[in-house]
Design an enzyme around this catalytic site. Structure first.
Site, PDB file in Angstrom:
ATOM      1  N   ASP A   9       0.846  -1.190   0.000  1.00 52.76           N
ATOM      2  CA  ASP A   9       0.000   0.000   0.000  1.00 52.76           C
ATOM      3  C   ASP A   9       0.882   1.241   0.000  1.00 52.76           C
ATOM      4  OD1 ASP A   9      -3.259   0.265   0.797  1.00 52.76           O
ATOM      5  OD2 ASP A   9      -2.061   2.102   0.934  1.00 52.76           O
ATOM      6  N   LYS A  30      -0.771   2.154   7.033  1.00 50.95           N
ATOM      7  CA  LYS A  30      -1.456   0.879   6.772  1.00 50.95           C
ATOM      8  C   LYS A  30      -0.447  -0.263   6.725  1.00 50.95           C
ATOM      9  CE  LYS A  30      -5.595   2.374   4.393  1.00 50.95           C
ATOM     10  NZ  LYS A  30      -6.563   2.144   3.350  1.00 50.95           N
ATOM     11  N   THR A  56     -11.108   2.486  -6.924  1.00 48.31           N
ATOM     12  CA  THR A  56     -11.519   3.037  -8.234  1.00 48.31           C
ATOM     13  C   THR A  56     -12.657   4.030  -7.961  1.00 48.31           C
ATOM     14  OG1 THR A  56     -12.956   1.089  -8.504  1.00 48.31           O
ATOM     15  CG2 THR A  56     -10.864   1.048  -9.661  1.00 48.31           C
ATOM     16  N   ASN A 109     -24.332  -4.674  -8.896  1.00 48.54           N
ATOM     17  CA  ASN A 109     -24.484  -3.507  -8.039  1.00 48.54           C
ATOM     18  C   ASN A 109     -25.662  -2.638  -8.463  1.00 48.54           C
ATOM     19  OD1 ASN A 109     -22.655  -4.131  -6.158  1.00 48.54           O
ATOM     20  ND2 ASN A 109     -21.084  -2.662  -6.773  1.00 48.54           N
ATOM     21  N   HIS A 162     -28.718  -4.288  -7.122  1.00 48.96           N
ATOM     22  CA  HIS A 162     -28.887  -4.025  -5.690  1.00 48.96           C
ATOM     23  C   HIS A 162     -29.432  -2.618  -5.482  1.00 48.96           C
ATOM     24  CE1 HIS A 162     -25.317  -7.014  -5.121  1.00 48.96           C
ATOM     25  NE2 HIS A 162     -26.445  -7.626  -5.410  1.00 48.96           N
ATOM     26  N   ASN A 175     -37.750   1.316  -1.368  1.00 48.86           N
ATOM     27  CA  ASN A 175     -38.001   2.606  -0.724  1.00 48.86           C
ATOM     28  C   ASN A 175     -39.164   3.345  -1.385  1.00 48.86           C
ATOM     29  OD1 ASN A 175     -36.127   2.360   1.293  1.00 48.86           O
ATOM     30  ND2 ASN A 175     -34.468   3.259   0.091  1.00 48.86           N
ATOM     31  N   GLY A 217     -45.352  -6.474 -21.904  1.00 47.12           N
ATOM     32  CA  GLY A 217     -46.636  -6.154 -22.539  1.00 47.12           C
ATOM     33  C   GLY A 217     -47.733  -6.925 -21.853  1.00 47.12           C
ATOM     34  N   CYS A 225     -51.856  -6.620 -18.310  1.00 43.24           N
ATOM     35  CA  CYS A 225     -51.696  -6.136 -16.927  1.00 43.24           C
ATOM     36  C   CYS A 225     -50.528  -5.178 -16.727  1.00 43.24           C
ATOM     37  CB  CYS A 225     -51.529  -7.319 -15.983  1.00 43.24           C
ATOM     38  SG  CYS A 225     -53.005  -8.330 -15.929  1.00 43.24           S
TER      39      CYS A 225
HETATM   40  N1  LIG Z   1     -15.426  -2.035  -0.241  1.00 40.45           N
HETATM   41  C1  LIG Z   1     -16.180  -3.002  -0.708  1.00 40.45           C
HETATM   42  O1  LIG Z   1     -17.077  -3.533  -0.028  1.00 40.45           O
HETATM   43  C2  LIG Z   1     -15.973  -3.505  -2.100  1.00 40.45           C
HETATM   44  C3  LIG Z   1     -16.636  -4.657  -2.511  1.00 40.45           C
HETATM   45  C4  LIG Z   1     -16.427  -5.125  -3.806  1.00 40.45           C
HETATM   46  C5  LIG Z   1     -15.586  -4.445  -4.665  1.00 40.45           C
HETATM   47  N2  LIG Z   1     -14.972  -3.303  -4.232  1.00 40.45           N
HETATM   48  C6  LIG Z   1     -14.048  -2.635  -5.174  1.00 40.45           C
HETATM   49  O2  LIG Z   1     -12.721  -2.998  -4.796  1.00 40.45           O
HETATM   50  C7  LIG Z   1     -11.825  -1.904  -5.008  1.00 40.45           C
HETATM   51  C8  LIG Z   1     -11.149  -1.533  -3.697  1.00 40.45           C
HETATM   52  O3  LIG Z   1     -12.124  -1.101  -2.791  1.00 40.45           O
HETATM   53  P1  LIG Z   1     -11.800  -0.793  -1.271  1.00 40.45           P
HETATM   54  O4  LIG Z   1     -13.075  -0.431  -0.620  1.00 40.45           O
HETATM   55  O5  LIG Z   1     -10.969  -1.874  -0.687  1.00 40.45           O
HETATM   56  O6  LIG Z   1     -10.880   0.538  -1.445  1.00 40.45           O
HETATM   57  P2  LIG Z   1     -10.102   1.322  -0.327  1.00 40.45           P
HETATM   58  O7  LIG Z   1     -10.116   2.744  -0.727  1.00 40.45           O
HETATM   59  O8  LIG Z   1     -10.556   0.940   1.039  1.00 40.45           O
HETATM   60  O9  LIG Z   1      -8.622   0.764  -0.456  1.00 40.45           O
HETATM   61  C9  LIG Z   1      -7.846   0.975  -1.570  1.00 40.45           C
HETATM   62  C10 LIG Z   1      -6.381   0.965  -1.118  1.00 40.45           C
HETATM   63  O10 LIG Z   1      -5.569   1.042  -2.276  1.00 40.45           O
HETATM   64  C11 LIG Z   1      -4.407   1.743  -1.903  1.00 40.45           C
HETATM   65  N3  LIG Z   1      -3.669   2.158  -3.097  1.00 40.45           N
HETATM   66  C12 LIG Z   1      -3.974   3.119  -4.021  1.00 40.45           C
HETATM   67  N4  LIG Z   1      -3.018   3.173  -4.966  1.00 40.45           N
HETATM   68  C13 LIG Z   1      -2.093   2.244  -4.654  1.00 40.45           C
HETATM   69  C14 LIG Z   1      -0.895   1.823  -5.233  1.00 40.45           C
HETATM   70  N5  LIG Z   1      -0.391   2.389  -6.341  1.00 40.45           N
HETATM   71  N6  LIG Z   1      -0.193   0.835  -4.633  1.00 40.45           N
HETATM   72  C15 LIG Z   1      -0.660   0.252  -3.522  1.00 40.45           C
HETATM   73  N7  LIG Z   1      -1.816   0.603  -2.910  1.00 40.45           N
HETATM   74  C16 LIG Z   1      -2.513   1.599  -3.467  1.00 40.45           C
HETATM   75  C17 LIG Z   1      -4.940   2.883  -1.056  1.00 40.45           C
HETATM   76  O11 LIG Z   1      -3.950   3.473  -0.261  1.00 40.45           O
HETATM   77  C18 LIG Z   1      -5.992   2.146  -0.230  1.00 40.45           C
HETATM   78  O12 LIG Z   1      -5.475   1.671   0.985  1.00 40.45           O
HETATM   79  C19 LIG Z   1     -12.667  -0.780  -5.595  1.00 40.45           C
HETATM   80  O13 LIG Z   1     -12.608  -0.858  -7.000  1.00 40.45           O
HETATM   81  C20 LIG Z   1     -14.076  -1.108  -5.121  1.00 40.45           C
HETATM   82  O14 LIG Z   1     -15.069  -0.583  -5.973  1.00 40.45           O
HETATM   83  C21 LIG Z   1     -15.132  -2.834  -2.983  1.00 40.45           C
END
Ligand SMILES: NC(=O)c1ccc[n+]([C@@H]2O[C@H](COP(=O)([O-])OP(=O)(O)OC[C@H]3O[C@@H](n4cnc5c(N)ncnc54)[C@H](O)[C@@H]3O)[C@@H](O)[C@H]2O)c1
Length: 433
Positions: A30, A35, A86, A210, A213, A221, A261, A264
């Site tokens: 990271d 972290k 992302t 997603n 959902h 709602n 269609g 109903c």
């Molecule tokens: N959070 C969820 O419940 C969940 C569920 C399914 C999918 N996702 C997807 O998974 C991905 C990650 O989500 P998340 O919630 O864990 O994100 P997050 O923001 O909690 O964690 C992302 C981590 O990536 C690190 N990072 C960024 N650039 C980096 C690099 N160059 N090298 C190393 N680390 C780097 C950041 O410091 C951060 O700690 C996203 O695309 C999200 O949409 C998330």
């Protein structure tokens, strides 16, 4: 395996801890020093049930370490799992900067190490993203076989993430074409029974899930708001709705194809919409349901007209198979439009017998298609032989007959999902596939 996990957020931290529990050697990477330090001490950087204990034991056994140095991690790994964020830009557009930066670091490290490497993207990315990354950043490494790239969307939920990792609701593996053999190591990492698709399909599944959902929450709602307005208990209404697992919480109505269609759905959707307006209730999802169906109907007609042929044949006219109900039938609406625009139409539907149509069904036909009698053929062969474009909305003709009559100069438009039609000698196009 020795596996690097890039991004120690909600997805990466859980992935690292659970893979270590399965016996892999994990190097977390990271950008954030805090972290990485927490990880190295076996402390979870996020709040997630059961994660602390897993990280602690992984760290104590030496199975989990962490670093800020991507090159060092890749050099010691057989595979890298990319779990970086992302996020959305202020415009709402997807920001893939973190994925691009991390890929660039990994590419450099792989070139340096000269070893083969598996790259497994788990970050949520729009369809086309993986292919663009491979084309722009990994083409030579992939072509030489030094790197194999997978896109495997993540479906875990925060709060139950560790359990979801071990009992995934869905396992999807994306490969470059959806047919290439998958590395056994990737199947092991992912667990479960994977569905294997091309990268784009795998990316699309994540967004479809997603979106579904989000739609469900929005729907519940809106029903809840409407119920409260009526003095009803929205929770009770939704509980009863969910008790129907045949039509409601099921695959039923979940198949792309015909617009909806019948007697109903269009009527009831329109009644509730006008009621909400009259009551000054804002229910955008319910209000726009008719609009999305109309857009689908427009696309359906454009698809037929886009073939630039005059003689069109319909196999099926009623709103669904095994009924003679023409009320609200998308095929009747399409026929009306096509006739109005100068096409020659012929129709086969084994259940439509004009002499037996009565009541609203007959009135609808008299008002909208008074010449239906001349268009309806008793024998499907007449329709198939005389048409340049054949629109199939029902499986109302034996496949053997179609096989016998299909010609290469004909186009068949499938709105039913009758995939075997694509194996015949005509040109095949599906409405949503
Ligand atoms: N959070 C969820 O419940 C969940 C569920 C399914 C999918 N996702 C997807 O998974 C991905 C990650 O989500 P998340 O919630 O864990 O994100 P997050 O923001 O909690 O964690 C992302 C981590 O990536 C690190 N990072 C960024 N650039 C980096 C690099 N160059 N090298 C190393 N680390 C780097 C950041 O410091 C951060 O700690 C996203 O695309 C999200 O949409 C998330």
């Amino acid at each position: 395996m020795n596996i690097s996990v890039f991004g120690l957020g909600y997805v990466g931290a859980v992935t690292a801890a659970c893979l270590a529990q399965k016996g892999h050697l994990i190097i977390g990477v990271d950008l954030h020093a805090a972290k990485v330090a927490a990880f190295n001490q076996g402390i979870s950087p996020i709040v997630e049930p059961d994660l602390d204990a897993l990280l602690k034991s992984g760290s104590e056994s030496g199975q989990i370490t962490a670093t800020q140095d991507a090159a060092e991690a890749v050099a010691q790994s057989d595979a890298s799992i990319i779990c970086v964020g992302t996020p959305s830009l202020p415009s709402g557009k997807l920001n893939l900067d973190f994925v691009h930066k991390v890929t660039a670091q990994i590419v450099e490290a792989i070139k340096e190490s000269k070893k083969t490497h598996i790259l497994l993207y788990r970050s949520t990315m729009l369809p086309g993203s993986t292919r663009a990354i491979v084309t722009d950043m990994l083409a030579d490494l992939v072509a030489s076989g030094q790197v194999r790239v997978y896109y495997c969307p993540e479906f875990l939920r925060e709060g139950t993430a560790v359990r979801d990792f071990h009992e995934p609701s869905l396992v999807v593996i994306g490969t470059h074409d959806g047919t290439a053999p998958v590395d056994a190591a990737v199947c092991e990492i992912m667990g479960g029974q994977p569905s294997i698709l091309a990268w784009e399909g795998a990316e699309m599944i994540k967004y479809s899930c997603n979106y579904f959902h989000a739609l469900k929450v929005g729907f519940a709602n809106e029903i809840g708001r409407l119920c409260k307005h009526l003095g009803e208990d929205g929770t009770r209404v939704m509980d009863v709705l969910c008790a129907d697992t045949r039509l409601n919480i099921s695959r039923y109505y979940m198949k792309p194809g015909n617009p909806f269609g019948g007697s109903c759905l269009p009527k009831d959707v329109s009644a509730l919409k006008s009621f909400a307006r009259q009551e000054n209730l804002s229910l955008p999802l319910l209000e726009n349901t008719a609009a999305t169906n109309a857009a689908h109907q427009d696309l359906f007609v454009s698809l037929i007209e886009g073939k630039a042929k005059r003689r069109i044949g319909f196999l099926g006219l009623a709103f669904k198979a095994n009924t003679d109900d023409l009320r609200g039938s998308p095929m009747v609406a399409a026929a009306e439009t096509l006739i109005g625009r100068g096409h020659e139409l012929s129709i086969y539907d084994p259940h439509i017998n004009l002499s037996r149509l009565i009541g609203a069904n007959e009135q609808q036909i008299q008002a909208r298609m008074p010449h239906l009698a001349q268009l309806l053929k008793q024998d499907a062969r007449d329709v198939i032989q005389s048409s340049e474009v054949i629109v199939v909305s029902q499986k109302c003709v034996p496949f053997e007959t179609l096989k016998e009559l299909a010609r290469p100069d004909q186009v068949v438009i499938d709105v039913q999902g009758w995939r075997e039609l694509s194996t015949l000698s005509w040109q095949y196009e599906g409405i949503c596939w």
